[in-house]
Design an enzyme around this catalytic site. Structure first.
Site, PDB file in Angstrom:
ATOM      1  N   ALA A  60     -15.536  -0.439  12.494  1.00 57.23           N
ATOM      2  CA  ALA A  60     -16.841  -0.915  12.021  1.00 57.23           C
ATOM      3  C   ALA A  60     -17.039  -0.528  10.560  1.00 57.23           C
ATOM      4  O   ALA A  60     -16.445   0.433  10.073  1.00 57.23           O
ATOM      5  CB  ALA A  60     -17.934  -0.295  12.874  1.00 57.23           C
ATOM      6  N   GLY A  99     -13.552   0.401  15.944  1.00 55.29           N
ATOM      7  CA  GLY A  99     -13.821  -0.975  16.365  1.00 55.29           C
ATOM      8  C   GLY A  99     -12.568  -1.840  16.295  1.00 55.29           C
ATOM      9  O   GLY A  99     -12.445  -2.823  17.052  1.00 55.29           O
ATOM     10  N   GLU A 102     -10.939  -1.331  19.422  1.00 56.07           N
ATOM     11  CA  GLU A 102     -11.738  -1.999  20.471  1.00 56.07           C
ATOM     12  C   GLU A 102     -11.449  -3.500  20.500  1.00 56.07           C
ATOM     13  O   GLU A 102     -11.295  -4.090  21.582  1.00 56.07           O
ATOM     14  CB  GLU A 102     -13.227  -1.699  20.267  1.00 56.07           C
ATOM     15  CG  GLU A 102     -13.547  -0.286  20.756  1.00 56.07           C
ATOM     16  CD  GLU A 102     -14.937   0.213  20.384  1.00 56.07           C
ATOM     17  OE1 GLU A 102     -15.527   0.952  21.178  1.00 56.07           O
ATOM     18  OE2 GLU A 102     -15.410  -0.122  19.285  1.00 56.07           O
ATOM     19  N   GLU A 122     -14.293   7.674  15.722  1.00 57.45           N
ATOM     20  CA  GLU A 122     -15.765   7.655  15.670  1.00 57.45           C
ATOM     21  C   GLU A 122     -16.375   9.047  15.760  1.00 57.45           C
ATOM     22  O   GLU A 122     -17.372   9.355  15.117  1.00 57.45           O
ATOM     23  CB  GLU A 122     -16.322   6.796  16.813  1.00 57.45           C
ATOM     24  CG  GLU A 122     -16.211   5.304  16.602  1.00 57.45           C
ATOM     25  CD  GLU A 122     -14.890   4.725  17.059  1.00 57.45           C
ATOM     26  OE1 GLU A 122     -13.914   5.483  17.212  1.00 57.45           O
ATOM     27  OE2 GLU A 122     -14.828   3.501  17.265  1.00 57.45           O
TER      28      GLU A 122
HETATM   29  C1  LIG Z   1     -19.187   2.330  17.135  1.00 57.30           C
HETATM   30  C2  LIG Z   1     -18.310   2.640  16.044  1.00 57.30           C
HETATM   31  C3  LIG Z   1     -17.304   1.857  15.683  1.00 57.30           C
HETATM   32  C4  LIG Z   1     -17.041   0.622  16.417  1.00 57.30           C
HETATM   33  C5  LIG Z   1     -16.434   2.166  14.549  1.00 57.30           C
HETATM   34  O1  LIG Z   1     -15.477   1.506  14.339  1.00 57.30           O
HETATM   35  S1  LIG Z   1     -16.827   3.475  13.535  1.00 57.30           S
HETATM   36  C6  LIG Z   1     -15.571   3.421  12.281  1.00 57.30           C
HETATM   37  C7  LIG Z   1     -14.263   3.894  12.791  1.00 57.30           C
HETATM   38  N1  LIG Z   1     -13.309   3.904  11.740  1.00 57.30           N
HETATM   39  C8  LIG Z   1     -13.188   4.933  10.939  1.00 57.30           C
HETATM   40  O2  LIG Z   1     -13.852   5.936  11.062  1.00 57.30           O
HETATM   41  C9  LIG Z   1     -12.161   4.784   9.853  1.00 57.30           C
HETATM   42  C10 LIG Z   1     -12.633   5.446   8.603  1.00 57.30           C
HETATM   43  N2  LIG Z   1     -11.684   5.253   7.529  1.00 57.30           N
HETATM   44  C11 LIG Z   1     -10.619   6.040   7.385  1.00 57.30           C
HETATM   45  O3  LIG Z   1     -10.310   6.898   8.162  1.00 57.30           O
HETATM   46  C12 LIG Z   1      -9.791   5.790   6.168  1.00 57.30           C
HETATM   47  O4  LIG Z   1     -10.584   5.146   5.211  1.00 57.30           O
HETATM   48  C13 LIG Z   1      -8.535   4.929   6.435  1.00 57.30           C
HETATM   49  C14 LIG Z   1      -7.554   5.716   7.287  1.00 57.30           C
HETATM   50  C15 LIG Z   1      -8.897   3.638   7.141  1.00 57.30           C
HETATM   51  C16 LIG Z   1      -7.874   4.542   5.077  1.00 57.30           C
HETATM   52  O5  LIG Z   1      -7.628   5.720   4.338  1.00 57.30           O
HETATM   53  P1  LIG Z   1      -7.228   5.618   2.790  1.00 57.30           P
HETATM   54  O6  LIG Z   1      -6.164   4.620   2.631  1.00 57.30           O
HETATM   55  O7  LIG Z   1      -7.005   7.016   2.347  1.00 57.30           O
HETATM   56  O8  LIG Z   1      -8.489   5.004   2.059  1.00 57.30           O
HETATM   57  P2  LIG Z   1      -9.939   5.618   1.850  1.00 57.30           P
HETATM   58  O9  LIG Z   1     -10.299   6.519   2.951  1.00 57.30           O
HETATM   59  O10 LIG Z   1     -10.057   6.145   0.470  1.00 57.30           O
HETATM   60  O11 LIG Z   1     -10.849   4.315   1.998  1.00 57.30           O
HETATM   61  C17 LIG Z   1     -10.772   3.253   1.044  1.00 57.30           C
HETATM   62  C18 LIG Z   1     -12.172   2.699   0.862  1.00 57.30           C
HETATM   63  O12 LIG Z   1     -12.607   2.096   2.066  1.00 57.30           O
HETATM   64  C19 LIG Z   1     -13.844   2.681   2.482  1.00 57.30           C
HETATM   65  N3  LIG Z   1     -13.829   2.699   3.949  1.00 57.30           N
HETATM   66  C20 LIG Z   1     -12.862   3.164   4.743  1.00 57.30           C
HETATM   67  N4  LIG Z   1     -13.165   2.985   6.016  1.00 57.30           N
HETATM   68  C21 LIG Z   1     -14.359   2.383   6.036  1.00 57.30           C
HETATM   69  C22 LIG Z   1     -15.205   1.925   7.068  1.00 57.30           C
HETATM   70  N5  LIG Z   1     -14.861   2.027   8.354  1.00 57.30           N
HETATM   71  N6  LIG Z   1     -16.375   1.370   6.726  1.00 57.30           N
HETATM   72  C23 LIG Z   1     -16.735   1.235   5.439  1.00 57.30           C
HETATM   73  N7  LIG Z   1     -15.972   1.637   4.393  1.00 57.30           N
HETATM   74  C24 LIG Z   1     -14.796   2.205   4.711  1.00 57.30           C
HETATM   75  C25 LIG Z   1     -13.836   4.048   1.866  1.00 57.30           C
HETATM   76  O13 LIG Z   1     -15.127   4.556   1.761  1.00 57.30           O
HETATM   77  C26 LIG Z   1     -13.187   3.759   0.536  1.00 57.30           C
HETATM   78  O14 LIG Z   1     -14.148   3.128  -0.282  1.00 57.30           O
HETATM   79  P3  LIG Z   1     -14.862   3.912  -1.449  1.00 57.30           P
HETATM   80  O15 LIG Z   1     -15.699   4.959  -0.791  1.00 57.30           O
HETATM   81  O16 LIG Z   1     -13.731   4.503  -2.238  1.00 57.30           O
HETATM   82  O17 LIG Z   1     -15.661   2.893  -2.155  1.00 57.30           O
END
Ligand SMILES: C/C=C(\C)C(=O)SCCNC(=O)CCNC(=O)[C@H](O)C(C)(C)COP(=O)(O)OP(=O)(O)OC[C@H]1O[C@@H](n2cnc3c(N)ncnc32)[C@H](O)[C@@H]1OP(=O)(O)O
Length: 721
Positions: A60, A99, A102, A122
């Site tokens: 998500a 997600g 999922e 999550e």
């Molecule tokens: C109910 C809940 C549901 C259904 C969910 O899905 S909750 C979300 C579950 N997913 C996560 O928690 C993944 C979170 N992201 C990460 O762990 C990491 O970003 C990654 C492993 C996916 C990639 O890592 P990496 O390559 O090191 O890159 P960054 O972490 O620096 O991320 C790059 C930019 O993307 C933004 N980001 C990452 N994930 C998300 C997200 N899920 N939603 C919105 N934005 C996301 C992150 O913030 C970076 O952007 P900036 O902050 O640099 O602008």
């Protein structure tokens, strides 16, 4: 956001939402419409969901959790996928997280590249996989795996996912090609058994035992966190209730977590951590427009605890180090210590024996600075003494090649002053590591007036290479970390003087979420260390220190720690400090009546009347004094943004991640309330300058509405810049 194409008998839905293919509103909409379109398209016999670019789908869009929900929810989309008359295959490469996983579990089949990473992270942002993840995963993997994966949030690889039945097949090469080949085997097969909502949890009979086991573990491991417990409860429901009942309950639990202060704090921390490395200098140079220099070789000066720890960080990351120490015995000892630390990493499976051997080959001991002539970067890590550091930098300037960057591992001293001992102030920068340097993730990089953007970019990049969370700050006495932490520690000590005992203050702050109270930390780091620093400062200022005083240079002080030092109580290392320690369990702090007696006598001698200090006062005095100093740091532009201060507190002082940090905490309490309390404390404690209210805080608090954190720095008066 979702590219729709048809390749022979396959519809390909490509999620196209860089950088991580998050399931934003338009992606959900695109997938929903894509499934509908493919089902209506007579040419199509199967549907493949894939990700464009580097990844399948990282879950998500976390930012959307803070805005009112719009459009199709993930569950509605998921049901559309599962109900599809034509088989849906998820083709996974990169990440399938949250997600994203999922969506894969709503699909009828899952194929993945062998390098793919899978998981439900999550819980790390205080949530649970709320689109039926907690109900579907146990149906695939069984309860034990699902409980562990969902409550820990760990990412696992494709092989593990395959072993537990999450993936139908894994491949070496292009996953889309694999999905196309796979589709030939499954087109025409009945779909009902592939719809997880029609299946059952196979080991449901064991649910209570497994739940109790997992719960006991979770409570030990994630003290005070709510989300892991609700994750487990929801997985338990998957085995005890019908699919629909469990899903409804999952949604309710998800709603509870979404609005919880822990999740709000953890989501803030997720983005704060990612914003910290995005540095910016007043001249306009920033991470995006500055290229770092490639550091191939380094030198570290001083083989004490800090120098050895820094050397470990460098060699572990494959960077050669010349460790300079003129005392041969200390050097030999340090090399042994470094080797021991790396052996520990092997035992913990953090590196292989081969990697340990390779790392040790990158370490060379030396007894003179001359050996550093050709290195790209030097990190000086001698003890905190300005004259000594200036002398070393003066010599390095003459010895090292002109391009060498000169870094000081100082925790307080002015970088401009150190830089002025050289002819290359543009290449001088502070690199403040935290002890133990090979464990603590924070690196506070400090720029001086003349430090060049390239130098800043290089230390920020080096920090990332060695696995640190880097924050850039401007030089000033004690920088951001120690400067904002100082009032916190001072107030803790003052409250002990006024009536609390060390264990009372520690307990309140530990209940707040700090892993260790300040007096336990002090025993761990050594009471003699603080004493030595105070002696150095006094020497530099020409002051004669005495134990019989409550004020120094017009400021309130307490000499309680000095009294402990005089008693030979240096902390854990001597078995006695603020607490006592038994030889049988030398790390377990035990409250000591001798300390209580010493405190009482001190108070009697100094004419201090002791009183009961309520828990709320402990929290407010420790945190609000740190918050006030943090606002000053912000208004003086020592820190660029409030998130930087919070990241420093999380990674430097173990502030609970769900609490965000002092600045986030202030935003949650409300700036008006914080400011009013600071004004009251200022009146009550006029001899503590850390209670003089910050102008920036005053200005922000005077607004009728709360100003959001990202707007705070807009209120800094131009006269302060
Ligand atoms: C109910 C809940 C549901 C259904 C969910 O899905 S909750 C979300 C579950 N997913 C996560 O928690 C993944 C979170 N992201 C990460 O762990 C990491 O970003 C990654 C492993 C996916 C990639 O890592 P990496 O390559 O090191 O890159 P960054 O972490 O620096 O991320 C790059 C930019 O993307 C933004 N980001 C990452 N994930 C998300 C997200 N899920 N939603 C919105 N934005 C996301 C992150 O913030 C970076 O952007 P900036 O902050 O640099 O602008």
């Amino acid at each position: 956001m979702v590219d729709y194409s048809v390749d022979r008998n396959l519809a390909i839905l490509g999620i196209n939402n860089p950088p991580v293919n998050a399931l934003s509103f338009h992606v959900r909409e695109g997938l929903f419409n894509g499934i509908k379109q493919a089902n209506a398209d007579r040419r199509v016999e199967a549907i493949v969901i894939t990700g464009k670019g580097k990844t399948y789908c990282s879950g998500a869009d976390i930012r959307e959790f803070s805005i009112p929900s719009a459009g199709k929810g993930l569950v509605t989309l998921g049901h559309r996928i599962e109900d599809s008359d034509k088989p849906v295959i998820s083709a996974i490469h990169g990440n399938a997280l949250g997600g994203g996983l999922e969506i894969a579990l709503f699909s009828h089949y899952r194929v993945a590249n062998k390098n793919a990473k899978i998981g439900f992270p999550e819980v790390l942002i205080g949530l649970l996989p709320g689109a039926e993840g907690t109900i579907r995963l146990p149906r695939v993997t069984g309860l034990a795996f699902a409980m562990d994966a969902i409550a820990s949030g760990r990412r696992f690889d494709a092989q593990e996912a395959h072993k537990h039945g999450i993936l139908d097949t894994i491949c070496d090469g292009d996953v889309l090609q694999e999905a196309k080949a796979f589709s030939k085997k499954i087109i025409g097969q009945p779909l009902d058994q592939r719809r997880l909502s029609k299946t059952h949890v196979k080991d449901a009979a064991d649910v209570d035992i497994k739940f109790e086991e997992a719960l006991a573990q979770i409570k030990r491991k994630y003290r005070g966190l709510i989300a892991p417990i609700l994750c487990l409860k929801s997985v338990r429901n998957s085995a005890k209730m019908s699919f629909d009942e469990a899903a409804a309950e999952e949604m309710r639990l998800f709603g509870e977590l979404l609005t919880s202060s822990q999740s709000i704090g953890l989501r803030y921390s997720f983005f704060a951590e990612r914003s910290a490395p995005k540095w910016k200098l007043p001249c306009g140079a920033c991470a995006d427009n500055t290229t770092p220099v490639d550091v191939k070789t380094t030198g570290v000066i001083g083989a004490g605890t800090m120098g050895s720890g820094i050397a470990v960080c460098l060699i572990r990351a494959g960077i050669p180090v010349i460790l300079v120490e003129k005392n041969q015995k200390m050097l030999d000892q340090a090399i042994k210590t470094i080797s021991r630390i790396l052996t520990g990493s092997v035992k913990l499976n953090r590196m292989t024996e081969k990697q340990r051997e390779h790392s040790l080959k990158l370490l060379k001991g030396a007894s003179t600075l001359d050996e550093l002539a050709g290195v790209d970067m030097v990190i000086e890590a001698v003890y905190e003494n300005l004259e000594l550091k200036r002398e070393i930098f003066h010599q390095l300037d003459k010895i090292c090649k002109s391009s060498t960057l000169l870094c000081s591992n100082t925790s307080t001293l002015d970088i401009d002053n150190i830089a002025s001992a050289t002819q290359r102030p543009d290449k001088v920068v502070g690199t403040h590591f935290f002890a133990p340097a090979y464990i603590m993730r924070l690196l506070e990089n400090v720029y001086g007036t003349k430090t060049s953007p390239t130098t800043v970019a290089t230390v920020m990049e080096l920090g990332k290479r060695i696995g640190k969370i880097c924050v850039l700050v401007k030089t000033c006495y004690a920088f951001v970390a120690n400067r904002t932490n100082q009032p916190f520690g001072a107030e803790a000590s003052f409250m002990v003087e006024e009536g609390a005992l060390p264990q009372d203050v520690d307990t309140v702050l530990e209940n707040f979420g700090m892993p260790m109270g300040p007096f336990k930390v002090s025993d761990l780091s050594g009471i003699d260390v603080g004493w030595r620093i105070r002696q150095e400062v006094a020497k530099a200022l020409g002051l004669k220190l005495t134990l019989e005083t409550r004020y120094r240079m017009g400021e309130r002080i307490t000499t309680l720690a000095d009294r402990l030092y005089e008693m030979g109580r240096y902390g854990i290392k001597t078995g006695k400090g603020w607490y006592r320690y038994e030889p049988t369990n030398p790390r377990k702090p035990i409250p000591d009546p001798d300390v209580a007696k010493m405190i009482q006598k001190h108070c009697m001698d100094m004419g201090i009347e002791r009183r009961n200090i309520p828990a709320q006062e402990v929290i407010e005095r420790c945190l609000f004094s740190a918050i006030n100093e943090s606002f000053r740091v912000l208004e003086q532009r020592i820190a660029e943004k409030p998130e930087d201060i919070d990241v420093i507190w999380q990674y430097g002082f173990s502030f609970p991640r769900y609490g965000g940090g002092p600045m986030f905490y202030a935003s949650q309490v409300g700036l008006k309330k914080v400011f009013e309390k600071i004004c009251i404390f200022h009146e009550q404690f006029p001899y503590s300058s850390h209670w003089v209210p910050s102008d920036l805080l005053r200005k922000l608090a005077s607004h009728s509405t709360e100003i959001p954190m990202d707007k705070w720095t807009q209120f800094i008066s131009s006269s302060k810049l």
